[in-house]
Each structure stands twice: as C-alpha cells, then as structure tokens.
Design an enzyme around this catalytic site. Structure first.
Site, PDB file in Angstrom:
ATOM      1  N   SER A 243     -44.379  93.703  44.219  1.00 57.39           N
ATOM      2  CA  SER A 243     -45.039  94.105  45.458  1.00 57.39           C
ATOM      3  C   SER A 243     -43.974  94.315  46.720  1.00 57.39           C
ATOM      4  O   SER A 243     -42.897  93.661  46.677  1.00 57.39           O
ATOM      5  CB  SER A 243     -45.966  93.292  45.960  1.00 57.39           C
ATOM      6  N   ASP A 244     -44.343  95.362  47.316  1.00 63.36           N
ATOM      7  CA  ASP A 244     -43.377  95.798  48.421  1.00 63.36           C
ATOM      8  C   ASP A 244     -44.260  96.315  49.479  1.00 63.36           C
ATOM      9  O   ASP A 244     -45.333  96.884  49.392  1.00 63.36           O
ATOM     10  CB  ASP A 244     -42.239  96.397  48.179  1.00 63.36           C
ATOM     11  N   GLN A 245     -43.635  96.601  50.731  1.00 61.68           N
ATOM     12  CA  GLN A 245     -44.505  97.028  51.662  1.00 61.68           C
ATOM     13  C   GLN A 245     -43.293  97.646  52.615  1.00 61.68           C
ATOM     14  O   GLN A 245     -42.278  97.121  52.940  1.00 61.68           O
ATOM     15  CB  GLN A 245     -45.099  95.903  52.594  1.00 61.68           C
TER      16      GLN A 245
END
Length: 199
Positions: free
Chosen positions: A75-77
């Site tokens: 995941s990343d943002q």
C-alpha cells in the site's frame, strides 16, 4: 491450505489496522527506493493517484520476490494539491510551508493497495479522501508546530488527524482507512474472495 498473508510495510498504523481487523499476517518492509520509483513517473507527468498505485504495486512485488506462495499486500499514499505531489517535510520550516500551502484549500489523499502473489498482481484498488484545512495564520502555524514538534515530520501533510492535527481542519470527505493509507473495506472483501480470510 490458506496462503500466508504478508503486509509489505513497516508502518505502525497500517499494521494496527490489520491487527484490529483480526487478521493473521506477517509484516516485512519493502526494499525499494520510493523516490527512485517516483522520479520517472513525475517527470512523465503521471497523476498523483497513479504514482500511489505504482508504489503500492512495487512494494508488494518486491516482498513477493522474497516470500513465494504468499499473498503480499502493498500500500502507499500520495498527497496532492491539484497535480502537485507533496513529500514528507525535511524540517519544521518545510512543515510550515506545507501547512501554509494547504491553508484554506482542499487537498487530496490518494490511497492505493495491491495484492501480489509470486510476482503476479492479483488485485489493486485506489481510494481518495478530500480534506480541507481552515484558513491558518502564520502565527498559529508556528504555535502548532512548536507544540507537535518533530511529529509533524512523520506525515506528508505535516499533520496527524489522530492527534492535534484535527484542529487544522474544517471539512473531511473520505473514510478513516483511506486517510490512514490502507483502504480496508475493499481489501477485506478481496481477501475473502481469494479465500485468504474467513468469508
């Protein structure tokens, strides 16, 4: 046999979200240089949400290469103001600049998640949250940063919604999990469909 579940992250918040959901998993940080992955994308004019998705996928793929036959969640943002992508502030002066830029205008958190097994991307998802800070004076920003100190440097936006950062906002549109960088509801749905968790 249920495949091993691995979170490709060293984020304590993302681990907490998985633990609170009752998932049994291991956590292993991805060995990638995020800035090196981002640089050609940004140079090519990739949108901030596309950057988040590529990073989530890259993290899951790297960890998957070390843990075969596992389901790896990456995941990343990214945080964007228009098409401008923000990075974690280098120091408190940089944090003040971030807050000044965000003052009184909406910005977006782009949260991506991917599931990879044996190097193959099985699923990916992108979610957004829009947050609007109230207008902030330079004096208030200075006082706020004096109170929160180095904690402001751990977040791209120089704020923590779970702490005093909530005082900076007048409007938030988006779910809690997206804001913390791991869209849990679509992830749990996919894990059930993959037979990785009890359906």
């Amino acid at each position: 046999m249920t495949p091993k579940l691995i979170l490709a992250s060293s984020s304590s918040f993302r681990r907490m979200l998985m633990e609170n959901a009752g998932l049994s998993f291991e956590a292993h940080a991805a060995r990638i240089d995020e800035r090196a992955v981002e640089a050609p994308l940004e140079k090519a004019g990739a949108k901030p949400d596309a950057v988040a998705l590529v990073l989530a996928r890259a993290k899951a793929e790297e960890v998957s290469s070390r843990f075969p036959k596992s389901l790896v969640i990456g995941s990343d943002q990214t945080m964007s103001l228009g098409d401008n992508v923000f990075h974690k502030p280098k120091d408190l002066a940089d944090a003040a600049s971030h807050l000044q830029a965000l003052s009184g205008v909406p910005h977006r958190l782009n949260s991506a998640v991917a599931i990879v097994s044996d190097g193959v991307v099985l699923w990916e998802h992108l979610a957004h949250a829009e947050l609007t800070m109230r207008p902030l004076t330079a004096e208030f920003i200075d006082r706020h940063l004096a109170r929160v100190g180095e904690r402001a440097l751990s977040s791209v936006g120089a704020y923590q919604l779970e702490g005093e950062g909530i005082q900076l906002f007048e409007k938030i549109a988006g779910d809690y999990f997206t804001i913390l960088g791991l869209p849990m509801l679509p992830l749990l749905k996919e894990l059930r469909e993959l037979g990785a968790i009890d359906g």
